[in-house]
Design a protein around this motif. Sequence first.
Motif, PDB file in Angstrom:
ATOM      1  N   LEU A   1      -5.116   3.962  13.010  1.00  0.00           N
ATOM      2  CA  LEU A   1      -5.983   2.800  13.339  1.00  0.00           C
ATOM      3  C   LEU A   1      -5.560   2.060  14.751  1.00  0.00           C
ATOM      4  N   ARG A   2      -4.272   2.159  14.943  1.00  0.00           N
ATOM      5  CA  ARG A   2      -3.826   1.550  16.339  1.00  0.00           C
ATOM      6  C   ARG A   2      -3.951   2.650  17.243  1.00  0.00           C
ATOM      7  N   ASP A   3      -3.865   3.965  17.027  1.00  0.00           N
ATOM      8  CA  ASP A   3      -4.190   4.945  18.049  1.00  0.00           C
ATOM      9  C   ASP A   3      -5.672   5.077  18.510  1.00  0.00           C
ATOM     10  N   GLU A   4      -6.463   4.418  17.778  1.00  0.00           N
ATOM     11  CA  GLU A   4      -7.848   4.304  18.193  1.00  0.00           C
ATOM     12  C   GLU A   4      -8.064   2.704  18.590  1.00  0.00           C
ATOM     13  N   ASP A   5      -7.001   2.156  19.240  1.00  0.00           N
ATOM     14  CA  ASP A   5      -7.371   0.879  19.682  1.00  0.00           C
ATOM     15  C   ASP A   5      -7.947  -0.130  18.710  1.00  0.00           C
ATOM     16  N   GLU A   6      -7.672   0.027  17.370  1.00  0.00           N
ATOM     17  CA  GLU A   6      -8.079  -1.157  16.517  1.00  0.00           C
ATOM     18  C   GLU A   6      -6.957  -1.709  16.042  1.00  0.00           C
ATOM     19  N   GLU A   7      -7.097  -3.140  15.792  1.00  0.00           N
ATOM     20  CA  GLU A   7      -5.811  -3.786  15.442  1.00  0.00           C
ATOM     21  C   GLU A   7      -5.690  -3.704  13.893  1.00  0.00           C
ATOM     22  N   SER A   8      -4.521  -3.512  13.446  1.00  0.00           N
ATOM     23  CA  SER A   8      -4.304  -3.228  12.137  1.00  0.00           C
ATOM     24  C   SER A   8      -3.042  -3.825  11.550  1.00  0.00           C
ATOM     25  N   MET A   9      -2.956  -4.389  10.198  1.00  0.00           N
ATOM     26  CA  MET A   9      -1.818  -4.689   9.684  1.00  0.00           C
ATOM     27  C   MET A   9      -1.547  -3.967   8.467  1.00  0.00           C
ATOM     28  N   VAL A  10      -0.356  -3.656   8.306  1.00  0.00           N
ATOM     29  CA  VAL A  10       0.052  -2.717   6.887  1.00  0.00           C
ATOM     30  C   VAL A  10       0.901  -3.635   6.076  1.00  0.00           C
ATOM     31  N   ALA A  11       0.620  -3.775   4.735  1.00  0.00           N
ATOM     32  CA  ALA A  11       1.302  -4.725   3.544  1.00  0.00           C
ATOM     33  C   ALA A  11       1.302  -4.120   2.442  1.00  0.00           C
ATOM     34  N   VAL A  12       2.093  -4.465   1.473  1.00  0.00           N
ATOM     35  CA  VAL A  12       2.149  -4.044   0.191  1.00  0.00           C
ATOM     36  C   VAL A  12       2.284  -5.342  -0.646  1.00  0.00           C
ATOM     37  N   ILE A  13       1.399  -5.176  -1.860  1.00  0.00           N
ATOM     38  CA  ILE A  13       1.222  -6.190  -2.681  1.00  0.00           C
ATOM     39  C   ILE A  13       1.479  -5.481  -3.977  1.00  0.00           C
ATOM     40  N   SER A  14       1.981  -6.254  -5.016  1.00  0.00           N
ATOM     41  CA  SER A  14       2.456  -5.853  -6.442  1.00  0.00           C
ATOM     42  C   SER A  14       2.076  -6.997  -7.573  1.00  0.00           C
ATOM     43  N   GLY A  15       2.067  -6.197  -8.656  1.00  0.00           N
ATOM     44  CA  GLY A  15       1.850  -7.111  -9.952  1.00  0.00           C
ATOM     45  C   GLY A  15       3.073  -7.661 -10.198  1.00  0.00           C
ATOM     46  N   THR A  16       3.688  -8.721  -9.716  1.00  0.00           N
ATOM     47  CA  THR A  16       4.911  -9.249 -10.215  1.00  0.00           C
ATOM     48  C   THR A  16       4.887 -10.010 -11.345  1.00  0.00           C
ATOM     49  N   ALA A  17       4.391  -9.551 -12.689  1.00  0.00           N
ATOM     50  CA  ALA A  17       4.559 -10.405 -13.905  1.00  0.00           C
ATOM     51  C   ALA A  17       4.640  -9.457 -15.115  1.00  0.00           C
ATOM     52  N   ASP A  18       4.737  -9.927 -16.221  1.00  0.00           N
ATOM     53  CA  ASP A  18       5.029  -8.996 -17.316  1.00  0.00           C
ATOM     54  C   ASP A  18       3.713  -8.539 -18.203  1.00  0.00           C
ATOM     55  N   THR A  19       2.840  -9.458 -17.995  1.00  0.00           N
ATOM     56  CA  THR A  19       1.548  -9.133 -18.946  1.00  0.00           C
ATOM     57  C   THR A  19       0.501  -8.456 -17.807  1.00  0.00           C
ATOM     58  N   ARG A  20      -0.528  -7.756 -18.430  1.00  0.00           N
ATOM     59  CA  ARG A  20      -1.638  -7.164 -17.310  1.00  0.00           C
ATOM     60  C   ARG A  20      -2.315  -8.351 -16.318  1.00  0.00           C
ATOM     61  N   VAL A  21      -2.730  -9.359 -17.511  1.00  0.00           N
ATOM     62  CA  VAL A  21      -3.306 -10.426 -16.722  1.00  0.00           C
ATOM     63  C   VAL A  21      -2.655 -11.140 -15.681  1.00  0.00           C
ATOM     64  N   GLY A  22      -1.245 -11.453 -15.863  1.00  0.00           N
ATOM     65  CA  GLY A  22      -0.321 -12.076 -14.967  1.00  0.00           C
ATOM     66  C   GLY A  22      -0.077 -11.193 -13.819  1.00  0.00           C
ATOM     67  N   ALA A  23      -0.152  -9.990 -14.027  1.00  0.00           N
ATOM     68  CA  ALA A  23      -0.021  -8.897 -12.760  1.00  0.00           C
ATOM     69  C   ALA A  23      -1.220  -8.839 -12.047  1.00  0.00           C
ATOM     70  N   ASP A  24      -2.323  -8.991 -12.520  1.00  0.00           N
ATOM     71  CA  ASP A  24      -3.650  -8.950 -11.769  1.00  0.00           C
ATOM     72  C   ASP A  24      -3.655 -10.197 -10.972  1.00  0.00           C
ATOM     73  N   ARG A  25      -3.446 -11.314 -11.730  1.00  0.00           N
ATOM     74  CA  ARG A  25      -3.173 -12.590 -10.806  1.00  0.00           C
ATOM     75  C   ARG A  25      -2.345 -12.784  -9.834  1.00  0.00           C
ATOM     76  N   ALA A  26      -1.147 -12.337 -10.109  1.00  0.00           N
ATOM     77  CA  ALA A  26      -0.176 -12.039  -9.088  1.00  0.00           C
ATOM     78  C   ALA A  26      -0.474 -11.465  -7.623  1.00  0.00           C
ATOM     79  N   VAL A  27      -1.240 -10.236  -7.830  1.00  0.00           N
ATOM     80  CA  VAL A  27      -2.049  -9.502  -6.745  1.00  0.00           C
ATOM     81  C   VAL A  27      -2.978 -10.329  -6.316  1.00  0.00           C
ATOM     82  N   ALA A  28      -3.699 -11.247  -6.946  1.00  0.00           N
ATOM     83  CA  ALA A  28      -4.863 -11.768  -6.254  1.00  0.00           C
ATOM     84  C   ALA A  28      -4.070 -13.008  -5.463  1.00  0.00           C
TER      85      ALA A  28
END
Length: 379
Positions: free
Chosen positions: A60-87
């Motif tokens: 994307l940068r080579d195409e002169d488009e501004e971009s930002m790379v990031a990593v998000i993770s479900g930091t919780a023990d339960t599925r619901v908690g993990a999804d809310r952490a990602v949100a």
Amino acid sequence: MSTLVVCVDRNDDIGRKTGLEMPVAGWEAVQALVTDVGLADPEDSSVNCLLEALRVARDLRDEDEESMVAVISGTADTRVGADRAVAAQLDDLIAEHHPDSTIIVIDSAEDERLVPIVESRVRVDAVDRVVVRQARDIESTYYLLKQFLADEELRQTVLVPTGIALIAFPVLLLRLGLAMATSAIAAVVGLFALYKGLAIGSYFRNLPGEARDALYSGRVSIVTYVVAVGLSLIGVFAGALRAAPMDSTGNVLMTAMAFVFESVPWIAVAALTASMGRLLDEAIRNDSVRNSYLNLPFGVLAVGLVVRGFSAYFLQRAGNIKPVVIPQIMVGQTTIQRLTLDPGTRLAVYVVLGVLVSLIGVRVASYISGTTINEELVE
């Protein structure tokens, strides 16, 4: 126009292996994260997912488009908690970088379930699914085989039965012929598959301990189970005696129906005895008894009536049993004439009785448990 390239990890594999706090944003931070994850677990597909996110951001940068790379993770023990952490992590990234759109990079179907969460907060231009190509040469095959042989449970489950089958097959082939040898091996393999699939071994391993606990705790069911086994044996014996004369005719259906007709009452009583013992145990241990335990005796009796009715239908149609005759009954000035039930009527009576017994069971269970059928439906 700015684009957020986000690598999604629902199971928090990246966070657990590196110990870093999520989210991780920025080219240098994600690039360092690739090294950390690779050193922690070189076989993890998350390494490829992170590298793909970096590649997409670079393109994307080579195409002169501004971009930002990031990593998000479900930091919780339960599925619901993990999804809310990602949100929550995604909300922080959006509030800080204000992207116009996003590209999601995932490496599994589990991570793909988070796509709707991202779509609800920012426009998603693409979903990049990373599929790791596995080597298929001899070295990889040898490595997988070596891992397989190192697992003791897999060796016992696969290699031992295979070895026994390979030894037994030529012996049976010489003795019984190809058809019998193949049938015998297939039957044994099928029984072994059922044995492992239904975890029968675990059941038999736990059975002595459960029987000992039942004896020590004074459960009523241990006695009723023994009585039920005895009644079942009587039923099988009675059914075999009834079916033996018909076996000489060669009619398999009539032989089976004769066995069922004679054995079902005994087996039904055996099941009723076992269920009553289980019901008494539940009533002794708890103040309230669940509806399932209350319904069980009535359900057993209802099934026994229906099965008995169908077997009687076939036998009466074939002339192997006599029809039911209701004698003449006089009630006051009313006289009910003698009535002979044909096979269809006899079957209908048994089915109606089975349904009535089942309904009575539902009503009794609802009354004893202090609830009504309508309340259960509302719940």
